[in-house]
Design an enzyme around this catalytic site. Structure first.
Site, mmCIF file in Angstrom:
data_model
loop_
_atom_site.group_PDB
_atom_site.id
_atom_site.type_symbol
_atom_site.label_atom_id
_atom_site.label_comp_id
_atom_site.label_asym_id
_atom_site.label_seq_id
_atom_site.Cartn_x
_atom_site.Cartn_y
_atom_site.Cartn_z
ATOM 1 N N SER A 118 0.888 -1.152 0.000
ATOM 2 C CA SER A 118 0.000 0.000 0.000
ATOM 3 C C SER A 118 0.926 1.200 0.000
ATOM 4 O O SER A 118 1.663 1.447 0.968
ATOM 5 C CB SER A 118 -0.897 -0.012 1.240
ATOM 6 O OG SER A 118 -1.711 1.133 1.225
ATOM 7 N N LEU A 119 0.916 1.949 -1.092
ATOM 8 C CA LEU A 119 1.945 2.975 -1.302
ATOM 9 C C LEU A 119 1.864 4.097 -0.267
ATOM 10 O O LEU A 119 0.809 4.368 0.295
ATOM 11 C CB LEU A 119 1.845 3.518 -2.724
ATOM 12 C CG LEU A 119 2.174 2.450 -3.783
ATOM 13 C CD1 LEU A 119 1.875 2.965 -5.187
ATOM 14 C CD2 LEU A 119 3.625 2.010 -3.682
ATOM 15 N N GLU A 357 -2.729 11.363 11.957
ATOM 16 C CA GLU A 357 -3.019 10.040 12.512
ATOM 17 C C GLU A 357 -2.342 8.922 11.735
ATOM 18 O O GLU A 357 -2.059 7.858 12.291
ATOM 19 C CB GLU A 357 -4.533 9.810 12.573
ATOM 20 C CG GLU A 357 -5.283 10.717 13.547
ATOM 21 C CD GLU A 357 -5.541 12.124 13.018
ATOM 22 O OE1 GLU A 357 -5.297 12.368 11.806
ATOM 23 O OE2 GLU A 357 -5.988 12.985 13.797
ATOM 24 N N GLN A 418 -17.117 14.057 16.020
ATOM 25 C CA GLN A 418 -16.157 13.673 17.063
ATOM 26 C C GLN A 418 -16.468 12.306 17.679
ATOM 27 O O GLN A 418 -15.752 11.854 18.567
ATOM 28 C CB GLN A 418 -16.154 14.710 18.201
ATOM 29 C CG GLN A 418 -16.180 16.156 17.755
ATOM 30 C CD GLN A 418 -14.935 16.568 17.008
ATOM 31 O OE1 GLN A 418 -13.841 16.456 17.530
ATOM 32 N NE2 GLN A 418 -15.083 17.024 15.773
ATOM 33 N N ARG A 464 -15.531 9.219 27.169
ATOM 34 C CA ARG A 464 -15.219 10.571 27.607
ATOM 35 C C ARG A 464 -15.739 10.852 29.013
ATOM 36 O O ARG A 464 -15.021 11.377 29.854
ATOM 37 C CB ARG A 464 -15.850 11.572 26.638
ATOM 38 C CG ARG A 464 -15.658 13.021 27.062
ATOM 39 C CD ARG A 464 -16.235 13.958 25.999
ATOM 40 N NE ARG A 464 -15.936 15.349 26.304
ATOM 41 C CZ ARG A 464 -16.775 16.181 26.928
ATOM 42 N NH1 ARG A 464 -17.963 15.764 27.309
ATOM 43 N NH2 ARG A 464 -16.427 17.430 27.171
#
Lengths: 608, 608
Positions: A118-119, A357, A418, A464
C-alpha cells in the site's frame, strides 16, 4: 570511483534486472519494470553503504531497508539472492503458493521489517524506526525506497514534516523517479526539482541525480550518510524498464511479466552469478533501554466516578514506570485521551505526533520493529484516518496498541464528527486483532496493562464521561473473558453490553426486577476475542439476548455476539445507534439513540 | 481603507467575539477562543469579499465558505446572525438538543455545504467545489478557513498538490495561525514562513499577514481574488482568545466556555447589533451542464466470462453518455478499476486524482455539493485510506458513489496488501450507506446505473478476475433485493453469498445435488440494505444458512445475514477469510481460505 568498481556495480545492476525478469517470468506476473528502474540505486546501496548482517537479522546494529514501493519485490528478492540470503531456486518460487516471496514483501522473510504494497507507507514507518534509533542511541541508518507516484499520498508529507522537524539525519529516502505510474505519467514526470522544492520546504536535505549513474548514486548515498541534523532525500531520475528497449520508459508496461523474457535477459547480458559482500554492522552494539520497576496500577474505589480515559492515562503511566520498553504516542489530543499522564512522567518516551493520525500509527509500527511496546492514542473517530495503516500492520505481523477515546454518542454536545461510532467495526475486521471496551476505571486500568503483552493489533475503546466504578481494585480481567453482572435462575433474557451502556443495562435490569422481570447482564468487555462460552450459556438458558452498544449496528458488539451464538439459534435483539446524532447532552444522546436504561427495559419487554 | 470602514470592521469583529462567547456560555461548552482568533479575518471576508445570498443558498453563483476548523462553529453562527440569517434566539440554541447549530457545523443549516470537525477535510473538499466551479464555468469562489494545527494532516498536502497543479485560482485558503493547538503549541507556532515555504513549493501564491489588522486582511483577500492561475493561501498570524486577557494567547483555554463570560463580554465592549449586508452574487447565472442522451447499458451473453470491474467500466461510460451530470474520479489505477472507459469517452468529466485516496473521496464530496453525480474508484483495499472522509460524507448528507475493485483473496498472486478484505465492514458501518456486490457483468452494469440515483454514500465492490455471466442482459436488480438461484422444496440448507463466491456456491450446490443433498443458493448482491424477507423465508424453510464471502468474518455479508435473521433463530454457519493470505493463484486462494466449492460443500455436510 575506480572504473573496475563502476563495472562491478553495472554488472550487479544488470544481474538484478535479469533476476527480476526471471522471477516475474516464472510467476507469469509481477513488476519487473518497476524493479529495473531502481536496480542501479540498490546495487550501489548494497555494495557500498548498507550495513546489514543477513545471517543475523536480529542484530540491533543492522541498518533497515524498506521497499515502500513494495511492488518492486522482484528487485528486493534479487538483492537478497545477490547477498547470499536466498538461493536461485527460492528466487524462482516468487508469487507461488506457500512461498515467502510474496507479490509484495512481508515479514515472512526475516529481513523484511514491515509489509509494504500500500503505497506511501514505507516512509512514515521508516520515521518510526529512525525514532527508535535515537531512543536506542544506535548508529543504524534507515533507508526507504519510494516510487515517485506514491509521493502524492498525504502520508508521505506527514512523514516529511515529522522527519524534517525532528531532524532525523539517520533517515534517507531514495525516490526512484521513473516518471511512469500504473495508468500513465505521474503528475511531475521527471521534474525532480518539483519534489526537491517540496522536501526542501519541509526541512530536508535534497539531492537530485541520474539514478542510472553508479558514481552519482554513490556520491548521493555518501552525502546522505554525512548529512547532520536533517533527513536526506535522493531524487533519482530513472527509466522504468531500464535496459530492455521493448519496455523501457514506455506506458502500458506496468505490473506485467515481460512478453519475451529470454530476449530481455539476452539484452541485459544474460544471467550472472555475482555475490555482494554486504558490510556487516559493528559487532556488540547494545540498544539503550530505559529502566523499569514494579507495576503499581492506579486503584479506584467502587462507587467513585471516573472516566475510563482517565484510568487509561493513569494506568499507562504506571505501566511506563514498570516497563522501560513502553512508549506512548498521541495525535495532539493527549489532554483529552489522557496520554498526558505518561507524557509528563516520561517525556523521553512520549511522542507528540500532532494532528497526523497516519504518521501516529506508522510511527508505532516502526517503533515496534525494534522491540518497543508502543501505545498510540487519539479520538476513536480519528483512528479511521489510519485505517489503511492499521490494516497493513496486521499484514506486517506488527504488535501495536491503539487507544480510541471519545467513543460513541455519549460524548454529548460535540456532535457526530467527534463520535467514534464505526471504530469497533473497523478494528474487529483487522486480522488477528484484539478489541477491548471497558466500562469502569479498574477494568480499564487492568486492560491497559494487559495490552502490553498482546501480540498483533490491539485496541482499547475509552469513554469521555465519568462512569461509576463497579469492580474492586485488583480484579483480573482476561482478554477473551466477560463478567456476569446480574444472573438468577429465573432470568428471562440476558442483556449483553460493554462500556458506557453497561451502567444503563444495570439500571434497566434493576427497573425490570422491580416490575418482576428478571434479566441477566453480561459485561462483554472483550469484544474480540469474544467469550463464546459465556454467551452460549446465556443463549441456551434464557434463549433471549439483547445486545446494547454505543456504536453503529453494523460490525460491532452485537455482530460479535450474533457470530458467537449463531449455531445455537437464540433470539437476539440488537440495540445500537441507528440514526445520525446531533448535539445534545450525553444523557439525551443515549436516550435519542435508544440505548439508555429506558430503551433497554422497553426492548426487553418487547422481546419477551 | 477609510478609518470609518476600519472602525466598522473592528466593531463587527468584536460583535462576533461577543456572540461566540455568549453562545458558548449558553451551551456551557464550545470553542470560543478558536473563534475569537479568526473573527477579524471573517469580518472582512463577509463585509467586503464574500458573495452570497443567504435568502437563496441554492443560488448557483454563490461563493462557498467552508470552516475546516469546524470547532470554530460559534464564529460561523455569529457570522450567520450578523448576516441576518439567524436570530439571536437561534444563536443561543447552540449545542442544544434538536438545534441545527451543532457543536460542529453540518448541512442541517442550509448555508453549510459539508460537515466539518474532523480536521484537514475542509481544504480537500474545497478543491472538489473549486473543480466544480470550473466545470460549471461560473465565477464563484471557494473560501476555506483552516486552523494551523490541522496543516499537519496529510490530506491538506494532497489537496495542496492537487490545487497547485490544477491552478485553482478560484480557491483561497485562509489559515488562522493562532499558534496553539488543543494540547499545546503547534509545531511551527507563529512561523508563518514555514507554512509559506511549504505552500509555495506546492505552487500556491502565499501571503503572510497580521490577522487582526483589517486593512491587511482586506488587502490579502483582494490579492487572492486578483490572483490568476494559482490558488492563494493567506497565512494570518493571530492570537487565540484575542480580546480577552484571561484567555488570550494562553495554553489550556482550548475547547471550553469562558469562566467569566460577562467580564469577557464587557472587555470586548459589550453586545452589539451590527448587521452585515453581504454582497449578493450576480443574478441569473446558469451553471454549464453537459448534454446527455439515452441509456444503453452494455450487454453480456450468458456464459461469457467477464470481470465485474470491466462491466463497471463499460456501464459507467454508458451512464456518462446518458447523463451529463455524471463524473468519474480515479486514484491512478483507472486501467485496473476500468474507469479508463469513462476517461477515454469523457475526458472533460474525468478527474485523475493520482495516488491520493483522501483527496479522491473529498473531491467527490465537493463535486456533489454542486449537484454533480460523482463515481470515485480505486482498489477496495485502498479506500480504507479515505475512511474518515467516507464517515464524514455521511454526516455531510453527501451523495457519493464509491467503487472498490480487486476485492478479496480472489485477486490471487498480488497478496494481502492489495486485497480488499475489510471493505464491506467499513462501508456497512457508514450511516445510511448502500453496499452492493455483484457476481456477474450484467448485474454489475445494472447496479452501476442504479447508483446514479441513490442518496447517501453508496459502494460497489468489484472483482478482478473474470466470472461467468449468469443473468441475461436487461434483468433488473433493485437495491435491497436478492436472487434465488437454486431452490427446491427439498432444500435442507441455503447458501447465501455474493460476488465471486456465488459461482463457487452454485458449483457446490450442483455437487451436493449429485450426492442427493438439495441446497438452495441466494445471490445477496445488496449487502445493505439487505433483503430481509428473502433471508427470513430461507431461514424459516430450511432453518440452516451457510454464508460465504471473500472478506473477513467480521462486519461483512455474514454479519448482515445474521443481523437480518437474528430474531428467527436459524442455525447459521459463516464461511469467510479467517487467515492471513499470501501469494497464490485465485483458485488456490479461494481454496486456502476455505470459501471455494469444495469447502462450501463440506460445510453444508458438517452443518446438516
Amino acid at each position: 570511483m575506480p572504473e573496475r568498481d563502476l563495472q562491478y556495480l553495472s554488472d550487479l545492476a544488470a544481474q538484478l534486472r535479469v533476476d527480476s525478469v526471471r522471477s516475474s517470468a516464472a510467476a507469469e506476473s509481477g513488476h519487473p519494470t518497476s524493479s529495473m528502474s531502481a536496480a542501479d540505486l540498490m546495487a550501489v546501496l548494497f555494495t557500498c553503504h548498507l550495513h546489514y548482517d543477513f545471517a543475523r537479522p536480529e542484530d540491533p546494529a543492522n541498518d533497515h531497508l524498506i521497499f515502500s514501493k513494495g511492488h518492486a519485490s522482484p528487485l528486493l528478492y534479487s538483492l537478497y539472492k545477490a547477498a547470499g540470503a536466498l538461493t536461485d531456486e527460492e528466487l524462482l518460487s516468487f508469487r507461488k503458493q506457500g512461498s515467502p516471496l510474496e507479490g509484495h514483501p512481508t515479514p515472512r522473510l526475516p529481513w523484511v521489517d514491515v509489509a509494504t504494497g500500500s503505497l506511501g507507507q514505507g516512509l512514515p514507518v521508516g520515521v518510526g524506526i529512525a525514532l527508535a534509533g535515537r531512543l536506542e542511541r544506535l548508529p543504524y541508518r534507515v533507508w526507504v525506497l519510494c516510487g515517485d507516484g506514491e509521493l502524492a499520498e498525504g502520508s508521505i508529507w506527514e512523514a516529511a514534516e515529522h522527519a524534517g522537524d525532528a531532524g532525523l539525519a539517520n533517515l534517507t529516502l531514495i525516490v526512484d523517479v521513473n516518471r511512469l505510474g500504473q495508468r500513465g505519467p505521474t503528475r511531475h514526470g521527471w521534474d525532480t526539482g518539483a519534489y526537491a522544492r517540496r522536501f526542501g520546504a519541509f526541512g530536508w536535505h535534497t539531492i537530485e541525480i541520474d539514478g542510472h549513474d553508479p558514481g552519482q548514486v554513490d556520491f548521493a548515498l555518501s552525502d546522505a550518510r554525512n548529512t547532520r541534523r536533517r533527513p536526506t532525500v535522493i531524487l533519482a531520475k530513472t527509466r522504468k524498464g531500464e535496459g530492455v528497449l521493448e519496455v523501457e520508459n514506455r506506458e502500458g508496461a506496468h505490473g506485467k511479466a515481460l512478453k519475451d523474457p529470454d530476449a530481455a535477459i539476452d539484452a541485459l547480458g544474460g544471467p550472472r552469478d555475482i555475490t555482494v559482500d554486504v558490510h556487516r554492522p559493528e559487532a556488540g552494539a547494545e540498544p539503550y533501554r530505559f529502566e523499569g520497576g514494579s507495576l503499581s496500577l492506579p486503584e479506584y474505589a467502587v462507587g467513585e466516578r471516573v472516566a475510563t480515559r482517565t484510568a487509561y492515562g493513569e494506568a499507562l503511566a504506571a505501566v511506563g514506570a514498570a516497563r522501560g520498553d513502553v512508549l506512548a504516542l498521541d495525535g495532539e489530543v493527549a489532554d483529552s485521551t489522557k496520554t498526558q499522564e505518561f507524557a509528563t512522567a516520561f517525556p523521553e518516551r512520549f511522542f507528540e505526533m500532532y494532528i497526523a493520525e497516519q504518521q501516529l500509527v506508522a510511527a508505532a509500527i516502526g517503533l515496534q520493529v525494534r522491540g518497543w511496546i508502543p501505545y498510540a492514542a487519539t479520538f476513536a473517530a480519528f483512528l479511521t484516518r489510519a485505517h489503511d495503516f492499521i490494516r497493513m500492520a496486521a499484514v506486517s505481523r506488527a504488535s501495536i496498541r491503539l487507544v480510541g477515546s471519545h467513543a460513541g454518542v455519549s460524548i454529548g454536545e460535540d456532535g457526530p464528527s467527534q463520535m467514534g461510532l464505526e471504530d469497533l467495526a473497523m478494528m474487529r475486521a483487522v486480522h488477528g486483532s484484539t478489541v477491548l471496551y471497558p466500562c469502569d476505571a479498574n477494568q480499564a486500568a487492568a486492560l491497559t496493562a494487559a495490552m502490553a503483552d498482546l501480540d498483533g493489533v490491539s485496541y482499547l475503546r475509552t469513554t469521555r464521561g465519568e462512569t461509576p466504578v463497579i469492580y474492586p481494585p485488583g480484579e483480573r480481567f482476561s482478554v477473551g473473558g466477560s463478567r456476569v453482572l446480574r444472573h438468577s435462575p429465573s432470568d428471562r433474557a440476558t442483556i449483553v453490553t460493554a462500556g458506557v451502556t453497561v451502567h444503563e443495562a444495570l439500571a434497566a435490569a434493576d427497573e425490570l426486577a422491580g416490575q418482576g422481570v428478571q434479566v441477566g447482564v453480561i459485561d462483554l468487555y472483550s469484544i474480540k476475542p469474544v467469550d463464546a462460552a459465556a454467551l452460549a450459556e446465556a443463549a441456551t438458558t434464557t434463549g433471549n439476548l439483547i445486545t446494547v452498544e454505543d456504536h453503529r449496528p453494523e460490525g460491532g458488539l452485537g455482530d460479535a455476539v450474533l457470530d458467537a451464538v449463531s449455531e445455537l439459534g437464540p433470539r437476539v435483539m440488537k440495540l445500537a445507534v441507528r440514526d445520525l446524532p446531533g448535539s445534545a447532552t450525553p444523557a439525551q444522546q443515549l436516550s435519542d439513540a435508544r440505548i439508555d436504561r429506558h430503551a433497554i427495559a422497553e426492548a426487553v419487554k418487547r422481546l419477551l
